[in-house]
Scaffold this motif. Structure first.
Motif, PDB file in Angstrom:
ATOM      1  N   ALA A   1      -8.943  -8.024  18.303  1.00 58.35           N
ATOM      2  CA  ALA A   1      -9.311  -8.743  17.070  1.00 58.35           C
ATOM      3  C   ALA A   1     -10.711  -8.339  16.627  1.00 58.35           C
ATOM      4  O   ALA A   1     -10.958  -8.104  15.439  1.00 58.35           O
ATOM      5  CB  ALA A   1      -9.235 -10.249  17.296  1.00 58.35           C
ATOM      6  N   ARG A   2     -11.634  -8.225  17.579  1.00 59.12           N
ATOM      7  CA  ARG A   2     -13.008  -7.815  17.223  1.00 59.12           C
ATOM      8  C   ARG A   2     -13.013  -6.443  16.560  1.00 59.12           C
ATOM      9  O   ARG A   2     -13.709  -6.208  15.578  1.00 59.12           O
ATOM     10  CB  ARG A   2     -13.864  -7.705  18.487  1.00 59.12           C
ATOM     11  N   LEU A   3     -12.233  -5.515  17.145  1.00 60.03           N
ATOM     12  CA  LEU A   3     -12.215  -4.148  16.597  1.00 60.03           C
ATOM     13  C   LEU A   3     -11.625  -4.131  15.190  1.00 60.03           C
ATOM     14  O   LEU A   3     -12.081  -3.393  14.318  1.00 60.03           O
ATOM     15  CB  LEU A   3     -11.398  -3.217  17.502  1.00 60.03           C
TER      16      LEU A   3
ATOM     17  N   VAL B   1     -10.470  -5.969   8.647  1.00 61.54           N
ATOM     18  CA  VAL B   1      -9.141  -6.594   8.609  1.00 61.54           C
ATOM     19  C   VAL B   1      -9.298  -8.119   8.739  1.00 61.54           C
ATOM     20  O   VAL B   1     -10.111  -8.590   9.537  1.00 61.54           O
ATOM     21  CB  VAL B   1      -8.266  -6.047   9.771  1.00 61.54           C
ATOM     22  N   LEU B   2      -8.536  -8.855   7.948  1.00 58.97           N
ATOM     23  CA  LEU B   2      -8.508 -10.318   8.115  1.00 58.97           C
ATOM     24  C   LEU B   2      -7.516 -10.634   9.225  1.00 58.97           C
ATOM     25  O   LEU B   2      -6.461  -9.997   9.315  1.00 58.97           O
ATOM     26  CB  LEU B   2      -8.036 -10.991   6.827  1.00 58.97           C
ATOM     27  N   ILE B   3      -7.843 -11.625  10.030  1.00 58.13           N
ATOM     28  CA  ILE B   3      -7.004 -11.892  11.199  1.00 58.13           C
ATOM     29  C   ILE B   3      -6.559 -13.354  11.207  1.00 58.13           C
ATOM     30  O   ILE B   3      -7.374 -14.256  11.007  1.00 58.13           O
ATOM     31  CB  ILE B   3      -7.806 -11.673  12.514  1.00 58.13           C
ATOM     32  N   THR B   4      -5.286 -13.565  11.497  1.00 54.27           N
ATOM     33  CA  THR B   4      -4.813 -14.909  11.840  1.00 54.27           C
ATOM     34  C   THR B   4      -4.229 -14.852  13.245  1.00 54.27           C
ATOM     35  O   THR B   4      -3.376 -13.998  13.528  1.00 54.27           O
ATOM     36  CB  THR B   4      -3.730 -15.395  10.852  1.00 54.27           C
ATOM     37  N   ILE B   5      -4.714 -15.732  14.107  1.00 49.08           N
ATOM     38  CA  ILE B   5      -4.199 -15.757  15.486  1.00 49.08           C
ATOM     39  C   ILE B   5      -3.322 -16.996  15.641  1.00 49.08           C
ATOM     40  O   ILE B   5      -3.733 -18.106  15.283  1.00 49.08           O
ATOM     41  CB  ILE B   5      -5.358 -15.816  16.501  1.00 49.08           C
ATOM     42  N   PHE B   6      -2.131 -16.788  16.164  1.00 48.42           N
ATOM     43  CA  PHE B   6      -1.246 -17.918  16.466  1.00 48.42           C
ATOM     44  C   PHE B   6      -1.375 -18.274  17.938  1.00 48.42           C
ATOM     45  O   PHE B   6      -1.379 -17.389  18.804  1.00 48.42           O
ATOM     46  CB  PHE B   6       0.212 -17.560  16.145  1.00 48.42           C
ATOM     47  N   THR B   7      -1.499 -19.577  18.192  1.00 51.03           N
ATOM     48  CA  THR B   7      -1.566 -20.022  19.583  1.00 51.03           C
ATOM     49  C   THR B   7      -1.103 -21.475  19.665  1.00 51.03           C
ATOM     50  O   THR B   7      -0.393 -21.934  18.764  1.00 51.03           O
ATOM     51  CB  THR B   7      -2.990 -19.812  20.153  1.00 51.03           C
TER      52      THR B   7
ATOM     53  N   ILE C   1      -9.563 -19.428  23.018  1.00 51.18           N
ATOM     54  CA  ILE C   1      -9.583 -18.378  21.999  1.00 51.18           C
ATOM     55  C   ILE C   1     -10.814 -18.524  21.103  1.00 51.18           C
ATOM     56  O   ILE C   1     -11.548 -17.558  20.873  1.00 51.18           O
ATOM     57  CB  ILE C   1      -8.278 -18.408  21.173  1.00 51.18           C
ATOM     58  N   SER C   2     -11.082 -19.749  20.637  1.00 52.84           N
ATOM     59  CA  SER C   2     -12.218 -19.895  19.710  1.00 52.84           C
ATOM     60  C   SER C   2     -13.533 -19.642  20.445  1.00 52.84           C
ATOM     61  O   SER C   2     -14.465 -19.072  19.881  1.00 52.84           O
ATOM     62  CB  SER C   2     -12.210 -21.255  19.017  1.00 52.84           C
ATOM     63  N   HIS C   3     -13.593 -19.968  21.724  1.00 53.58           N
ATOM     64  CA  HIS C   3     -14.809 -19.742  22.494  1.00 53.58           C
ATOM     65  C   HIS C   3     -15.024 -18.242  22.738  1.00 53.58           C
ATOM     66  O   HIS C   3     -16.149 -17.761  22.810  1.00 53.58           O
ATOM     67  CB  HIS C   3     -14.699 -20.505  23.829  1.00 53.58           C
ATOM     68  N   SER C   4     -13.915 -17.502  22.847  1.00 51.53           N
ATOM     69  CA  SER C   4     -14.022 -16.070  23.157  1.00 51.53           C
ATOM     70  C   SER C   4     -14.372 -15.227  21.937  1.00 51.53           C
ATOM     71  O   SER C   4     -14.767 -14.080  22.070  1.00 51.53           O
ATOM     72  CB  SER C   4     -12.697 -15.527  23.714  1.00 51.53           C
ATOM     73  N   LEU C   5     -14.164 -15.796  20.740  1.00 53.29           N
ATOM     74  CA  LEU C   5     -14.406 -15.003  19.524  1.00 53.29           C
ATOM     75  C   LEU C   5     -15.573 -15.583  18.744  1.00 53.29           C
ATOM     76  O   LEU C   5     -15.724 -16.788  18.660  1.00 53.29           O
ATOM     77  CB  LEU C   5     -13.157 -15.015  18.643  1.00 53.29           C
ATOM     78  N   PRO C   6     -16.356 -14.708  18.175  1.00 49.19           N
ATOM     79  CA  PRO C   6     -17.475 -15.221  17.385  1.00 49.19           C
ATOM     80  C   PRO C   6     -16.951 -15.917  16.131  1.00 49.19           C
ATOM     81  O   PRO C   6     -15.909 -15.544  15.617  1.00 49.19           O
ATOM     82  CB  PRO C   6     -18.216 -13.937  17.000  1.00 49.19           C
TER      83      PRO C   6
ATOM     84  N   ALA D   1     -14.897  -3.473  23.546  1.00 49.36           N
ATOM     85  CA  ALA D   1     -15.168  -4.054  22.227  1.00 49.36           C
ATOM     86  C   ALA D   1     -16.099  -5.253  22.342  1.00 49.36           C
ATOM     87  O   ALA D   1     -16.737  -5.651  21.376  1.00 49.36           O
ATOM     88  CB  ALA D   1     -13.867  -4.497  21.569  1.00 49.36           C
ATOM     89  N   GLN D   2     -16.153  -5.833  23.522  1.00 46.07           N
ATOM     90  CA  GLN D   2     -16.993  -7.025  23.708  1.00 46.07           C
ATOM     91  C   GLN D   2     -18.354  -6.597  24.243  1.00 46.07           C
ATOM     92  O   GLN D   2     -18.450  -6.041  25.343  1.00 46.07           O
ATOM     93  CB  GLN D   2     -16.335  -7.968  24.718  1.00 46.07           C
TER      94      GLN D   2
END
Ligand code: UDP
Length: 470
Positions: free
Chosen positions: A35-37, A43-49, A57-62, A253-254
């Protein structure tokens, strides 16, 4: 296929991709790196969980306006799955894996209801291969699906090639060579149930076949690897599948955590590693991933092996593995060993200059993280593709050695003397030096592959362009 118009100052239309990770840490983490890359490429991203996985997930992504997370309700009352166990690392036993994957199939309805609202903007669904039913959903809305498993090309290609050989011998420990890779010798015991049986059938087999068929029928396949690492296997696998792209190692990427933080901002175990570095005492990092369940007898033997090896070590254990060793163990090793019983930032530990060896179960993410941190591996596979990853680490990439089991079989018990000998060889011996030189070279290739102009950089641009062109 529709492309969302950009709301930013750029006139170019923006791609919008859906990512749907499988609910286990080893499957989710690399997709979050992806997602970061993709975000970097606009690119716009939507993550399903699900609600239970959302915080991780929210903690892992800025925080970013270009990413949204949609929670689908986690099915209630899946037989055997306790409330709140929304990821496989929360299951008490891997025997609950099948009820879990079968139970979550009923998320398909909610996934499609949510897609209904955004499908006109979505250009692609990148879904974990285990969520095979997302192919049907993607097809309903005319959106290409790209499958992701998080396995190496080697494990993928070798598993496919071995399929025809699994029934030939009576014994699961009788060796056979692979038709397409005659230099590779395997036994059925390099695979998990039911592939370690002569007659493979049953619900898990059906699940793997269903997932494989969905992958073959998808738009393509993303691999968390880089071409230079495993060319023959990447080429072979590409020949079997319509399209695949090697876009890793995704962990790069991180950005690693800054090394020079003030002491009060570091976890206590990083301070412990700082101290070992100052004392010039190299540390063996020991972690067996988020899934493997280790017997009490084997945990005790590990503790004895570490004690007898007399090396400094950092051991991550799960809550359920706490204190199976004798009362005095932690006391006897306290000068040179630390045992951590919570989730740690594994990459940060591997990147620490004090860490000079990694006793690992060889989950594919761990192998890549070890490579990128230039740390040689003492390979101790426990389940799934790990037996193949360990073979690859030792025989192909040559950045590690396998621990010896008591009966010489891939799944056998490991005795303390054997563990001690291998650990000492890697931490203090000539073998360790050789492996360290090799892993530095491989790490350099990995960084080149991911940097601008490198093979993985090109392959990721390739898929983004293909999706963009429709
Ligand atoms: N991990 C971590 N901290 C932990 C345990 C695991 O950061 O305390 C991460 C690890 O860095 C890797 C992933 O979880 O990215 C585990 O994936 P892997 O493929 O190595 O093993 P699995 O858990 O799937 O068996």
């Amino acid at each position: 296929m529709a492309v969302l118009s950009s709301s930013s100052s750029s006139r170019a239309p923006k791609l919008h991709m859906v990512l749907f990770p499988f609910m286990s840490k080893g499957h989710t983490i690399p997709l979050l790196h992806l997602a970061r890359l993709l975000l970097d490429r606009g690119v716009l991203i939507t993550i399903f969980t699900t609600p239970g996985n959302h915080p991780f997930i929210s903690h892992s992504l800025p925080g970013t306006e270009n990413i949204s997370i949609i929670d689908l309700p986690f099915p209630e009352n899946i037989p055997g799955i306790p409330p709140g166990a929304e990821s496989t690392d929360k299951l008490s036993s891997m025997s609950l894996f099948l009820p879990f994957v079968n139970g979550i199939k009923c998320m398909q309805r909610f996934f499609e209801e949510a897609l209904e609202k955004i499908h006109s903007q979505v250009s692609c669904i990148i879904s974990d291969g285990f969520l095979h039913w997302t192919l049907q959903s993607a097809s309903k809305f005319g959106i290409p699906r790209v499958s992701f498993y998080g396995m190496s090309n080697y494990a993928n290609a070798v598993s496919m090639d071995a399929a025809a050989m699994l029934s030939i011998h009576e014994s699961p420990d009788e060796p056979f060579t692979l038709p397409s890779f005659p230099s590779i010798t395997l036994t059925r015991n390099h695979f998990d149930d039911p592939f370690d049986k002569r007659d493979q059938k049953g619900p898990y087999f059906d699940f793997i076949i269903e997932s494989t068929i969905a992958t073959v029928n998808s738009f393509g396949f993303l691999v968390n690897s880089f071409y230079e690492l495993e060319k023959p296997y990447a080429d072979h696998y590409r020949g079997l599948n319509n399209k695949s792209w090697n876009v890793g190692p995704l962990c790069l990427a991180q950005p690693p955590n800054p090394k020079h933080l003030p002491s009060d901002e570091k976890p206590e175990w990083i301070l412990w590693l700082d101290q070992k570095l100052a004392e010039a005492r190299p540390v063996l990092y020991i972690a067996f991933g988020s899934q493997a369940k280790i017997s009490s007898a084997q945990l005790k033997e590990i503790a004895f092996g570490l004690e007898e090896a007399k090396v400094s070590f950092f051991w991550v254990v799960k809550k359920s593995e706490e204190e199976v060793w004798d009362d005095g163990f932690e006391d006897r090793v306290k000068e040179r060993g630390i045992i951590v019983k919570e989730w740690v930032d594994q990459r940060e530990i591997l990147e620490h200059d004090a860490v000079q060896g990694f006793l690992s179960h060889c989950g594919w993410n761990s192998v890549l993280e070890g490579i990128c941190a230039e740390v040689p591996i003492v390979a101790w596979p426990m389940m799934a593709d790990q037996f193949l990853n360990a073979k690859m680490v030792e025989e192909e990439i040559k950045i590690g050695v396998r621990v010896n089991t008591v009966d010489g079989t891939p799944k056998g018990f490991v005795r303390r003397e054997s563990l001690k000998n291998t650990v000492v060889e890697v931490m203090e011996g000539e073998k360790g030096k050789e492996l360290r030189d090799k892993v530095k070279e491989v790490a350099e290739e990995a960084r080149k592959a991911m940097a601008e102009g490198g093979s993985s950089w090109h392959e990721l641009n390739g898929i983004v362009d293909e999706i963009h062109m429709g």
